[in-house]
Design an enzyme around this catalytic site. Structure first.
Site, mmCIF file in Angstrom:
data_model
loop_
_atom_site.group_PDB
_atom_site.id
_atom_site.type_symbol
_atom_site.label_atom_id
_atom_site.label_comp_id
_atom_site.label_asym_id
_atom_site.label_seq_id
_atom_site.Cartn_x
_atom_site.Cartn_y
_atom_site.Cartn_z
ATOM 1 N N GLU A 43 -22.472 -20.796 -39.330
ATOM 2 C CA GLU A 43 -21.692 -21.971 -39.744
ATOM 3 C C GLU A 43 -22.503 -23.260 -39.645
ATOM 4 O OE1 GLU A 43 -17.905 -22.461 -37.798
ATOM 5 O OE2 GLU A 43 -16.957 -20.981 -39.090
ATOM 6 N N HIS A 64 -30.255 4.276 -35.159
ATOM 7 C CA HIS A 64 -29.845 5.504 -35.843
ATOM 8 C C HIS A 64 -28.996 5.196 -37.075
ATOM 9 C CE1 HIS A 64 -31.363 8.082 -32.539
ATOM 10 N NE2 HIS A 64 -31.233 6.935 -31.890
ATOM 11 N N LYS A 73 -9.482 -20.679 -47.801
ATOM 12 C CA LYS A 73 -8.142 -21.120 -47.367
ATOM 13 C C LYS A 73 -7.373 -21.681 -48.559
ATOM 14 C CE LYS A 73 -9.654 -22.400 -42.722
ATOM 15 N NZ LYS A 73 -9.889 -23.509 -41.809
HETATM 16 O O1 PA5 Z 1 -16.560 -23.698 -35.700
HETATM 17 C C1 PA5 Z 1 -15.475 -24.016 -36.148
HETATM 18 O O2 PA5 Z 1 -15.058 -25.181 -36.105
HETATM 19 C C2 PA5 Z 1 -14.519 -22.984 -36.743
HETATM 20 O O3 PA5 Z 1 -15.072 -21.764 -36.984
HETATM 21 C C3 PA5 Z 1 -13.331 -22.830 -35.832
HETATM 22 O O4 PA5 Z 1 -13.777 -22.411 -34.572
HETATM 23 C C4 PA5 Z 1 -12.299 -21.825 -36.327
HETATM 24 O O5 PA5 Z 1 -12.025 -22.020 -37.683
HETATM 25 C C5 PA5 Z 1 -11.002 -21.973 -35.539
HETATM 26 O O6 PA5 Z 1 -10.490 -23.241 -35.701
HETATM 27 P P1 PA5 Z 1 -9.307 -23.821 -34.811
HETATM 28 O O7 PA5 Z 1 -9.738 -23.804 -33.404
HETATM 29 O O8 PA5 Z 1 -9.100 -25.197 -35.330
HETATM 30 O O9 PA5 Z 1 -8.101 -22.940 -35.029
#
Ligand code: PA5
Length: 448
Positions: free
Chosen positions: A289, A310, A424
């Site tokens: 990310e 494996h 989303k």
């Molecule tokens: O790194 C990030 O910001 C995202 O991957 C969030 O961790 C994930 O989408 C969960 O989001 P939230 O804590 O707002 O539910």
């Protein structure tokens, strides 16, 4: 206390030491940008000094809330996705008994997860498992609006309220969310849940050392003080004034960027300690990310070895030469198992009798690294003295700091994740969510 170390010797031959050293100026500028808050995404740098800034009072408050759940619940369900679940899951998998689910006599509540996917069968089976059990919920969402955890929470909250009544349910639910905004904050305030705050300036994937990670870890009976102490020591070891050659976060960031520049587009995080499987899952989110944007970024992959030798071993040894491997190498296991002698010796393993299983594993690790290097896969080794809360704390902070530096070296903002919204939008349009009418028409037209 010992420290995590890094060894890049087995990347040399694919890149040169001079080429890695050539990143020094840029790495220093990246570290300065982090510390002076002058780089992209500088409103999300709360993780940088988090370990050293965590107070005794904050840890005590988490331990007290965890203690309440521990005393009342046989099972605690942690609800969250991405950065709101992977950190605690990584620690629990690394430090809990691997057969935790089967333990009859428990010191600690069983921790289960929900809201990290939308599988209906999973939720059904979880809900069935909770029937007749004393359970509690930790609902973690920074935004407070993420669909997967919100859906799971709605279902499990109802089950809890139906089972123990709304008043008792309120005492068994803890919310970890934003201080002011989001649906979960509104609900928690309305219901009077105990809450913990995820600081505004800490993004999800950097939040393991906030209550997001610390609360479930404390409920599992694992020392959050040792975890934070390890992270705080790594914060010092990778601080601004540490010279490039001694700063393991800078060395890791520089080496992987140099390998990337030379065409190594995939980094495989390998471990020979399968209890670290979820550390790799956490790492994949952190780097995926943070760096995968603007059509750039090393693809973060992971393998558990020797298991995956494996299955993936052939590809790693002889597939397309666009990969490098980063091995998390563990010093001492926490337990000892000695290989017995067998009179018949039909398996021919008596030559190993009297040795520890770990000795075999270590030779597998060494042999694999040499084979992969011979096969054209550069190898970075990150050595962690043991799998303990303290060293996992070091490892978390090391990877976070290196990620911030590495993202800046790559030239991206490592602290946003604009691409996560695309699925989303389509999902909401397909589900006819109010407010998505235009997208809904457009996407349905595409599907005809
Ligand atoms: O790194 C990030 O910001 C995202 O991957 C969030 O961790 C994930 O989408 C969960 O989001 P939230 O804590 O707002 O539910």
């Amino acid at each position: 206390m010992k420290s995590i170390t890094i060894n890049i010797d087995k990347t040399l031959g694919f890149v040169t030491q001079e080429q890695i050293n050539a990143w020094e100026t840029k790495a220093k500028a990246s570290i300065d940008a982090l510390h002076n808050s002058s780089g992209a995404g500088n409103d999300f740098l709360g993780w940088l000094h988090l370990p050293s800034a965590t107070t005794d009072e904050q840890l005590t408050a988490i331990e007290q809330a965890a203690g309440r759940l521990r005393s009342e619940c046989e099972i605690v369900v942690v609800i969250g996705i991405g950065g709101s679940y992977l950190g605690s899951k990584a620690v629990l998998e690394a430090l809990n008994n691997s057969f935790d689910l089967l333990l009859k006599e428990r010191k600690n509540p069983l921790i289960l997860y929900a809201g990290h996917q939308i599988g209906e069968d999973y939720l059904y089976e979880l809900s069935e498992t909770l029937k007749g059990k004393q359970f509690g919920l930790i609902n973690i969402s920074k935004s407070g609006t993420t669909t997967e955890p919100a859906l799971a929470f709605r279902i499990l909250k109802k089950q809890l309220e139906d089972t123990v009544g709304p008043d008792k349910a309120r005492q068994r639910i803890i919310a970890v969310t934003d201080a002011r905004k989001g649906a979960l904050r509104t609900l928690a305030d309305q219901e009077g849940y105990t809450t913990f705050v995820i600081p505004d300036n800490v993004g999800g994937r950097f939040s393991v050392l906030t209550p997001v990670g610390l609360l479930p870890i404390a409920v599992a009976g694992i020392s959050i003080r040792e975890l934070v102490a390890g992270a705080a020591d790594m914060e010092k070891a990778t601080a601004k004034d540490i010279p490039f050659a001694d700063n393991i976060a800078a060395i890791y960031a520089a080496t992987r960027n140099e390998l990337y520049r030379k065409g190594m587009k995939t980094e495989i995080l390998a471990n020979f300690h399968p209890k670290l499987h979820y550390i790799a899952e956490w790492w994949k989110q952190l780097y995926g990310e943070s760096e995968g944007k603007e059509n750039k970024g090393i693809f973060p992959a992971a393998v558990d070895l020797t298991t995956d030798l494996h299955s993936m071993g052939q590809w790693i040894q002889e597939g397309e030469r666009t990969i490098f491997e980063t091995v998390i190498s563990v010093g001492d296991p926490n337990h000892t198992v000695v290989i017995p002698t067998d009179q018949a010796d039909l398996d021919g393993l008596n030559f190993l009798a009297g040795k520890r299983v770990d000795e075999v594993n270590k030779m597998a690790e060494l042999g694999t690294s040499l084979a992969h290097v011979d096969g054209g896969v550069p190898n970075i080794r990150i050595s962690i003295p043991a799998v303990t809360p303290y060293y996992i704390g070091q490892l978390f902070y090391f990877f976070e700091k290196a990620c911030g530096i590495s993202g800046y070296l790559l030239g991206v903002n490592p602290f946003d994740q604009p691409g996560v919204e695309a699925y989303k939008k389509n999902m909401f349009a397909l589900l006819n969510k109010p407010g998505y009418e235009k997208e809904s028409e457009a996407i349905k037209a595409r599907l005809q």
